[in-house]
Motif scaffolding. Structure first.
Motif, PDB file in Angstrom:
ATOM      1  N   ARG A 166      55.773 -77.401  56.218  1.00 26.11           N
ATOM      2  CA  ARG A 166      56.689 -77.931  57.226  1.00 26.11           C
ATOM      3  C   ARG A 166      57.359 -76.794  58.001  1.00 26.11           C
ATOM      4  O   ARG A 166      57.515 -76.875  59.231  1.00 26.11           O
ATOM      5  CB  ARG A 166      57.737 -78.817  56.574  1.00 26.11           C
ATOM      6  N   ALA A 167      57.737 -75.745  57.296  1.00 20.35           N
ATOM      7  CA  ALA A 167      58.356 -74.607  57.981  1.00 20.35           C
ATOM      8  C   ALA A 167      57.366 -73.923  58.926  1.00 20.35           C
ATOM      9  O   ALA A 167      57.742 -73.485  60.017  1.00 20.35           O
ATOM     10  CB  ALA A 167      58.880 -73.610  56.941  1.00 20.35           C
ATOM     11  N   GLU A 168      56.103 -73.841  58.507  1.00 19.09           N
ATOM     12  CA  GLU A 168      55.084 -73.261  59.387  1.00 19.09           C
ATOM     13  C   GLU A 168      54.891 -74.118  60.626  1.00 19.09           C
ATOM     14  O   GLU A 168      54.745 -73.589  61.750  1.00 19.09           O
ATOM     15  CB  GLU A 168      53.767 -73.122  58.628  1.00 19.09           C
ATOM     16  N   ALA A 169      54.899 -75.447  60.440  1.00 16.19           N
ATOM     17  CA  ALA A 169      54.746 -76.348  61.582  1.00 16.19           C
ATOM     18  C   ALA A 169      55.928 -76.233  62.537  1.00 16.19           C
ATOM     19  O   ALA A 169      55.753 -76.211  63.769  1.00 16.19           O
ATOM     20  CB  ALA A 169      54.586 -77.788  61.099  1.00 16.19           C
ATOM     21  N   ASP A 170      57.147 -76.154  61.988  1.00 17.68           N
ATOM     22  CA  ASP A 170      58.327 -75.993  62.837  1.00 17.68           C
ATOM     23  C   ASP A 170      58.253 -74.692  63.634  1.00 17.68           C
ATOM     24  O   ASP A 170      58.611 -74.664  64.821  1.00 17.68           O
ATOM     25  CB  ASP A 170      59.594 -76.012  61.992  1.00 17.68           C
ATOM     26  N   LEU A 171      57.795 -73.649  62.993  1.00 19.36           N
ATOM     27  CA  LEU A 171      57.674 -72.374  63.688  1.00 19.36           C
ATOM     28  C   LEU A 171      56.634 -72.457  64.805  1.00 19.36           C
ATOM     29  O   LEU A 171      56.844 -71.944  65.905  1.00 19.36           O
ATOM     30  CB  LEU A 171      57.308 -71.274  62.690  1.00 19.36           C
ATOM     31  N   GLN A 172      55.533 -73.122  64.527  1.00 23.04           N
ATOM     32  CA  GLN A 172      54.513 -73.285  65.563  1.00 23.04           C
ATOM     33  C   GLN A 172      55.012 -74.157  66.708  1.00 23.04           C
ATOM     34  O   GLN A 172      54.661 -73.933  67.879  1.00 23.04           O
ATOM     35  CB  GLN A 172      53.255 -73.900  64.953  1.00 23.04           C
ATOM     36  N   ASP A 173      55.864 -75.144  66.381  1.00 22.99           N
ATOM     37  CA  ASP A 173      56.357 -76.049  67.413  1.00 22.99           C
ATOM     38  C   ASP A 173      57.403 -75.415  68.317  1.00 22.99           C
ATOM     39  O   ASP A 173      57.817 -76.046  69.307  1.00 22.99           O
ATOM     40  CB  ASP A 173      56.946 -77.302  66.759  1.00 22.99           C
ATOM     41  N   THR A 174      57.845 -74.240  67.998  1.00 29.48           N
ATOM     42  CA  THR A 174      58.741 -73.553  68.927  1.00 29.48           C
ATOM     43  C   THR A 174      58.006 -73.123  70.197  1.00 29.48           C
ATOM     44  O   THR A 174      58.653 -72.845  71.210  1.00 29.48           O
ATOM     45  CB  THR A 174      59.367 -72.316  68.265  1.00 29.48           C
ATOM     46  N   LEU A 175      56.683 -73.081  70.139  1.00 26.70           N
ATOM     47  CA  LEU A 175      55.882 -72.844  71.333  1.00 26.70           C
ATOM     48  C   LEU A 175      55.332 -74.189  71.802  1.00 26.70           C
ATOM     49  O   LEU A 175      54.553 -74.840  71.099  1.00 26.70           O
ATOM     50  CB  LEU A 175      54.736 -71.880  71.036  1.00 26.70           C
ATOM     51  N   ILE A 176      55.744 -74.630  72.993  1.00 27.56           N
ATOM     52  CA  ILE A 176      55.364 -75.932  73.531  1.00 27.56           C
ATOM     53  C   ILE A 176      54.201 -75.734  74.490  1.00 27.56           C
ATOM     54  O   ILE A 176      54.317 -74.983  75.468  1.00 27.56           O
ATOM     55  CB  ILE A 176      56.556 -76.595  74.234  1.00 27.56           C
ATOM     56  N   ALA A 177      53.088 -76.418  74.212  1.00 27.36           N
ATOM     57  CA  ALA A 177      51.883 -76.293  75.033  1.00 27.36           C
ATOM     58  C   ALA A 177      51.571 -77.621  75.704  1.00 27.36           C
ATOM     59  O   ALA A 177      52.049 -78.688  75.291  1.00 27.36           O
ATOM     60  CB  ALA A 177      50.707 -75.832  74.176  1.00 27.36           C
ATOM     61  N   ALA A 178      50.760 -77.579  76.741  1.00 26.48           N
ATOM     62  CA  ALA A 178      50.388 -78.785  77.498  1.00 26.48           C
ATOM     63  C   ALA A 178      49.421 -79.632  76.686  1.00 26.48           C
ATOM     64  O   ALA A 178      48.383 -79.129  76.239  1.00 26.48           O
ATOM     65  CB  ALA A 178      49.760 -78.389  78.829  1.00 26.48           C
ATOM     66  N   PRO A 179      49.705 -80.943  76.510  1.00 28.47           N
ATOM     67  CA  PRO A 179      48.792 -81.810  75.757  1.00 28.47           C
ATOM     68  C   PRO A 179      47.520 -82.148  76.532  1.00 28.47           C
ATOM     69  O   PRO A 179      46.517 -82.526  75.938  1.00 28.47           O
ATOM     70  CB  PRO A 179      49.629 -83.057  75.495  1.00 28.47           C
ATOM     71  N   PHE A 180      47.564 -82.036  77.861  1.00 31.41           N
ATOM     72  CA  PHE A 180      46.375 -82.273  78.685  1.00 31.41           C
ATOM     73  C   PHE A 180      46.579 -81.551  80.016  1.00 31.41           C
ATOM     74  O   PHE A 180      47.679 -81.081  80.335  1.00 31.41           O
ATOM     75  CB  PHE A 180      46.125 -83.775  78.910  1.00 31.41           C
ATOM     76  N   SER A 181      45.524 -81.483  80.789  1.00 31.43           N
ATOM     77  CA  SER A 181      45.589 -80.815  82.092  1.00 31.43           C
ATOM     78  C   SER A 181      46.271 -81.724  83.105  1.00 31.43           C
ATOM     79  O   SER A 181      46.112 -82.946  83.076  1.00 31.43           O
ATOM     80  CB  SER A 181      44.187 -80.455  82.582  1.00 31.43           C
ATOM     81  N   GLY A 182      47.024 -81.126  84.013  1.00 29.43           N
ATOM     82  CA  GLY A 182      47.703 -81.916  85.027  1.00 29.43           C
ATOM     83  C   GLY A 182      48.665 -81.072  85.824  1.00 29.43           C
ATOM     84  O   GLY A 182      48.508 -79.858  85.963  1.00 29.43           O
ATOM     85  N   ARG A 183      49.697 -81.746  86.346  1.00 31.19           N
ATOM     86  CA  ARG A 183      50.721 -81.077  87.143  1.00 31.19           C
ATOM     87  C   ARG A 183      52.083 -81.388  86.537  1.00 31.19           C
ATOM     88  O   ARG A 183      52.365 -82.527  86.168  1.00 31.19           O
ATOM     89  CB  ARG A 183      50.666 -81.555  88.597  1.00 31.19           C
ATOM     90  N   ILE A 184      52.915 -80.373  86.467  1.00 35.48           N
ATOM     91  CA  ILE A 184      54.245 -80.515  85.891  1.00 35.48           C
ATOM     92  C   ILE A 184      55.246 -80.771  87.010  1.00 35.48           C
ATOM     93  O   ILE A 184      55.067 -80.305  88.136  1.00 35.48           O
ATOM     94  CB  ILE A 184      54.618 -79.252  85.078  1.00 35.48           C
ATOM     95  N   ASP A 185      56.285 -81.547  86.707  1.00 34.56           N
ATOM     96  CA  ASP A 185      57.250 -81.882  87.760  1.00 34.56           C
ATOM     97  C   ASP A 185      58.220 -80.741  87.990  1.00 34.56           C
ATOM     98  O   ASP A 185      58.245 -79.750  87.259  1.00 34.56           O
ATOM     99  CB  ASP A 185      58.007 -83.162  87.399  1.00 34.56           C
ATOM    100  N   VAL A 186      59.025 -80.882  89.044  1.00 31.47           N
ATOM    101  CA  VAL A 186      59.939 -79.800  89.429  1.00 31.47           C
ATOM    102  C   VAL A 186      61.299 -79.934  88.753  1.00 31.47           C
ATOM    103  O   VAL A 186      62.180 -79.109  88.981  1.00 31.47           O
ATOM    104  CB  VAL A 186      60.124 -79.780  90.964  1.00 31.47           C
ATOM    105  N   ASN A 187      61.485 -80.958  87.926  1.00 33.61           N
ATOM    106  CA  ASN A 187      62.767 -81.157  87.251  1.00 33.61           C
ATOM    107  C   ASN A 187      62.751 -80.598  85.833  1.00 33.61           C
ATOM    108  O   ASN A 187      63.459 -81.095  84.958  1.00 33.61           O
ATOM    109  CB  ASN A 187      63.112 -82.650  87.221  1.00 33.61           C
ATOM    110  N   ASP A 188      61.937 -79.575  85.605  1.00 31.55           N
ATOM    111  CA  ASP A 188      61.863 -78.968  84.280  1.00 31.55           C
ATOM    112  C   ASP A 188      63.132 -78.170  83.992  1.00 31.55           C
ATOM    113  O   ASP A 188      63.857 -77.741  84.888  1.00 31.55           O
ATOM    114  CB  ASP A 188      60.627 -78.074  84.178  1.00 31.55           C
ATOM    115  N   LEU A 189      63.403 -77.969  82.683  1.00 29.61           N
ATOM    116  CA  LEU A 189      64.598 -77.242  82.267  1.00 29.61           C
ATOM    117  C   LEU A 189      64.427 -75.738  82.458  1.00 29.61           C
ATOM    118  O   LEU A 189      63.306 -75.219  82.520  1.00 29.61           O
ATOM    119  CB  LEU A 189      64.909 -77.544  80.804  1.00 29.61           C
ATOM    120  N   SER A 190      65.553 -75.070  82.535  1.00 28.54           N
ATOM    121  CA  SER A 190      65.552 -73.620  82.746  1.00 28.54           C
ATOM    122  C   SER A 190      65.740 -72.888  81.424  1.00 28.54           C
ATOM    123  O   SER A 190      66.143 -73.471  80.407  1.00 28.54           O
ATOM    124  CB  SER A 190      66.676 -73.231  83.719  1.00 28.54           C
ATOM    125  N   THR A 191      65.472 -71.600  81.437  1.00 28.83           N
ATOM    126  CA  THR A 191      65.683 -70.756  80.259  1.00 28.83           C
ATOM    127  C   THR A 191      67.160 -70.780  79.872  1.00 28.83           C
ATOM    128  O   THR A 191      68.047 -70.687  80.724  1.00 28.83           O
ATOM    129  CB  THR A 191      65.244 -69.310  80.562  1.00 28.83           C
TER     130      THR A 191
END
Length: 385
Positions: A166-191
């Protein structure tokens, strides 16, 4: 009373004025009863074999759309894309602060090692007690206790191993990847933004190719098309749907029905369908409106009139025709499908009728008409202007 010659002249003058005024009044009534004919343009009802097309107003939607949410909580420390970018499946999008998850993983790994050592020792004890028990050198209860301790330690190892996973999965989930190809909207969050696991929407991702156009049709239209397609579903219509964009241009690629709702909407009694169109250039975007055009049956000897000749008022449809003695005559009609700039007439007209195309607004019932006949080719010329 005695009339003098002078008074006789006065009486004669007064009578002449009355006659003149009366004649003038009669002349005014005669002019009002015979108004000049109203100039209109009319066209003979067209009778010909017509391939019918059916049009439906639809809205472009993404075939797949997902709100991207993090599986772990934390602050966004890295942003790898910009709003509006086209992205590929598996491409990294955001990174969440991973330090606490690294620490949790190290702690879980240490606990696993400790439990594995304890399990090894308890296993060795159980083996020794088993030998002594076989020689009847110890009581059976001592062996039972050793075996129980071994099983407990084995269970603890499994628990700690699951914590590590579970800890390994949580660590991997800190990197968020695209589930499929497409276009992302402009209302994304900032750093720097804090996200709550499973709740905060970081961005919305939509597919762009292929794309859906969603529209609805009535129950009767659905049944009619089903019979024409010789199938039990509109998916049997084939890849022949056309798309007309809001600016009047035709989308160059054809589409097909991919999804049909399970039933009619209870509030509108219509069936929702989704047509898929390939979109390699990205011309179609979610939110656009377009008209889906489907090929229907061939109407033999169909009666056609210009769409602009049809008048609709309070749910009723009628036209104005050139009646007897070239006088305007309203005529109720029942209209069928539209064909280009023409409209199929189901009931109310015959091929001998002349329908007023221009000027019917100035020609109520009974109005004399000055008729100028139009040729169907003039409708095409007017449409191009």
């Amino acid at each position: 009373m005695i009339f003098t010659p002078r008074s006789g002249k006065f009486f004669f003058s007064l009578s002449a004025m009355v006659v003149v005024i009366a004649m003038a009044g009669c002349g005014n009534r005669q002019v009002s009863q015979a108004p000049p004919p109203v100039k209109v343009k009319a066209m003979q009802v067209i009778k010909q074999d017509t391939p019918v097309t059916y049009e439906y107003v639809g809205q472009v939607i993404a075939k797949n759309e997902v709100q991207i949410r993090a599986k772990v909580s934390g602050n966004i420390v890295e942003k790898m894309v910009n709003g509006g970018d086209k992205i590929a499946q598996g491409q990294p999008l955001f990174r969440i602060d991973c330090r606490q998850y690294e620490a949790t993983l190290l702690e879980s790994q240490a606990q696993l090692v400790q439990s594995e050592v304890t399990l090894t020792n308890s296993h060795q004890d159980a083996v020794r007690y088993q030998k002594l028990a076989d020689q009847q050198a110890i009581a059976a209860q001592v062996l039972d206790t050793a075996l129980s301790i071994e099983r407990q330690n084995a269970a603890l190892v499994n628990v700690n191993r699951a914590r590590v996973q579970r800890a390994e999965a949580d660590l991997q989930d800190t990197l968020i990847a695209a589930p499929f190809s497409g276009r992302i909207d402009v209302n994304d969050l900032s750093t720097g933004s804090f996200v709550q696991a499973g709740q905060t929407t970081i961005a919305t991702l939509s597919t762009v190719d292929p794309i859906f156009v969603q529209f609805s049709m009535s129950e009767n239209e659905y049944l009619q098309f089903t019979h024409l397609g010789h199938g039990t579903s509109p998916t049997a219509w084939g890849n022949n749907l056309q798309l007309m964009l809001s600016d009047g241009t035709q989308y160059p690629l054809t589409g097909h029905i991919e999804q049909v709702d399970r039933g009619l909407a209870p509030d509108t009694a219509t069936l929702t369908l989704k047509a898929a169109f390939v979109n390699p250039e990205g011309l179609l975007m979610p939110g656009m409106f377009a008209r889906v055009v489907a090929q229907g049956e061939l109407r033999r000897d169909a009666l056609l009139i210009p769409q602009r000749a049809v008048q609709q008022l309070l749910g009723k449809t009628f036209v104005t025709i050139v009646g007897e003695d070239n006088k305007a005559e309203p005529r109720p009609v029942k209209m069928g499908p539209r064909v280009g700039n023409l409209w199929v007439v189901e009931e109310g007209l015959t091929p001998a009728d002349r329908v007023i195309v221009e000027g019917f607004g100035k020609a109520p019932s009974g109005t004399p008409l000055n008729v100028e006949m139009m040729d169907p080719s003039e409708l095409q010329i007017a449409a191009k202007k």
